[in-house]
Every structure is written in C-alpha cells, then in structure tokens.
Design an enzyme around this catalytic site. Structure first.
Site: not given
Ligand code: PAF
Length: 297
Positions: A47, A52-53, A204
């Site tokens: 999540g 990027g995801h 992060r």
C-alpha cells in the site's frame, strides 16, 4: 459465482475494480479466470502507492488479461515493531489510484487470511543472500518477504508477477524462492521510478521531514557520480568516496554502500572487463531509512 467483490462478470468482461478480502475467494476467482484462459498479472504491495506502483500496474495491464494488486502490510518482514507501526496506511486512496491505473482486482487480506495458523516462516535455504546488505541490518526481513510472497503466489496463482528493481535484493531473493519452490509465475523486474531530483520513489518518502527530503537526492547523485570515479579507483575507494559525498549532509548517514554482482549478489572486490556491477545503498535519516541501487556496466 459470488467472488466477494463487485462488478466482475466472468466469461464476459471486467467492468470495474473488485475488492476481495478472503484468501479462499481470491483463490477461487483466479482459478476460474485461469480455467477460462485468462492470464493473471500480479502486483504485490504494502500500500501507500505511488507512481512507481502505477508503472507496475500499467506494465501488468499491458501484458495480461487481468491485473490483481494485493495490499498487505506484512508483519513478518518488519524486524522493528516501530517501523511496522509507522508504515503509512491509506487503503481508500490506494484503491482509487488502482482503479484509475486500471487494476481489475484488489486483494486486501487481514493477517489471519494470510497466516491462518499464525505466521510460520518459510523453511527454505536462501543462503548468504538473506544475510548481506539489507539482511545484515534487518535480520529476518527477507525470510518474512519470501514467506508472504510465497503465500500470495499460492493464493493468487499469477501468470506473471511484477516487482520494482528499487528493492534489488528482494527481487533476487524472490527469484531464488520461485526456483526453489517451483512456482510457475514469471518474475518481472521493473525499473525504479525517480522524482525529478533523482530520489527513488518510495512509500517511505512521505515520512521524510522537509530537511531530510531536501537532502535525500544526494543518495542517487552520489551513486551516479561513482561512474566517474570507477575508471580511476578501486571498488573500496569508490565506496569510500560515495559515502563521504553523502555524509556531507548532516541529515544522511550511510549504513552500507556495496558493489555486488547483480545476479549472485556476491561482493565485487576487483573490476573485471565486461562484469556488470550493482551499487546498493541504505541511508539512515532520523526518520525513515532509504534504500536505492544503480547499475554500473
Ligand atoms: O516490496 C514490497 O512492497 C513488499 O516487500 C512485498 C513484496 C509486497 C511483500 O510484502
């Protein structure tokens, strides 16, 4: 068929995103889809999704009939309970992003769906790969990653599975796990996406303070600068130069920077003609820990 989600029409077309909470329902659904001849592209995530995801979802979409994305903050891969507690969680925003990126199914299990008998770690021999670099500073981390990814593969039964190259060591370990356990899914590594200042995209990054965020692009800049040092310096000297450059910032402290063989992850102690080298780095801030890597051909 009741798949626990919404709007999926089997044997016809997927109209909207489906959210599935139960492992058995997920397994039954992909079994049916595969029986119908559909290929399944799988993007496992924890999540807090970013561009990027999205790039992984888009690649999976281009290469498969159905795209499944899992969101599961896996407790067995966190060696630090504070890190697990602080890990960003934003499922509503993630689902909206997945919908716009074109994912068909979101698998959103609880820990008891993934670990019905409690977290039993996978007993396979990952060798030194799980002990070096990230493994040395996050003991047990890769065992937890291999355990959850194996379980997700058993449930989702993907034809193709997509992972970011940003987690370079993770990708090598997953490839090894797939061979050891004879999984049939094809593992596809996808290039790291970067912010315009070079910082590797990561869930992060949103935990960085303004000062840390300003300093963080030094990491990639230093790794890129190493390309100029390589022809004239030994691997050990290049490592020292990169560390020194990053540590000019009071906000960054290099935990490791290593030069390894990109396939075996063995240490490179001498340059050899034609031997590709991967530079892998972890940097501490007072907030999140940042990792990145780059290829030196
Ligand atoms: O890279 C990640 O987000 C996680 O390590 C993964 C592969 C989803 C396993 O929890």
């Amino acid at each position: 068929m009741n798949n626990g989600g919404k709007n999926l029409i089997l044997n016809n077309w997927v109209l909207d995103i489906n959210i599935i909470y139960h492992a058995q329902k997920m397994h039954d659904l992909t079994s049916q889809l595969k029986k119908d001849g559909r290929s399944i592209g799988f993007v496992p995530t924890m999540g807090a999704l970013h561009a990027g995801h999205v790039s992984l979802i888009e690649k999976a979409k281009a290469e498969n009939d159905i795209v499944v994305c899992s969101i599961f903050v896996n407790p067995t891969q966190f060696n630090d309970p504070k890190d697990l507690e602080n890990y960003p969680r934003m499922p509503e925003m993630d689902i909206a992003l997945l919908k716009s990126a074109g994912a068909d199914i979101v698998f959103l299990p609880t820990p008891s769906e993934i670990y019905p008998n409690g977290p039993q770690l996978l007993a396979i021999s990952l060798g030194f790969m799980e002990e070096i670099m990230e493994g040395a500073f996050r003991p047990g981390h890769f065992r937890g990653v291999a355990t959850v990814v194996n379980r997700l593969f058993e449930i989702v039964q993907p034809s193709n599975s997509y992972f970011g190259e940003k987690d370079f060591q993770q990708l090598a370990i997953i490839r090894k796990m797939v061979v050891l356990l004879n999984h049939t899914t094809t593992i596809i590594g996808c290039p790291t996406l970067r912010e315009s200042d070079g910082l590797a995209m990561s869930s992060r990054n949103m935990l960085l303070t303004t000062e840390q965020r300003k300093a963080a692009p030094l990491i990639y800049k230093a790794m890129e600068m190493a390309k100029e040092f390589i022809p004239h310096h030994s691997p050990a000297a290049v490592i020292a130069l990169v560390k020194r450059y990053i540590q000019k910032s009071p906000y960054l402290s290099v935990q490791y920077f290593e030069l390894v063989n990109p396939y075996t992850l063995e240490d490179i102690s001498n340059w050899e003609e034609g031997q590709p080298v991967q530079g892998c780095i972890a940097v501490l801030t007072e907030g999140p820990r940042l990792i990145d890597n780059t290829r030196y051909e």
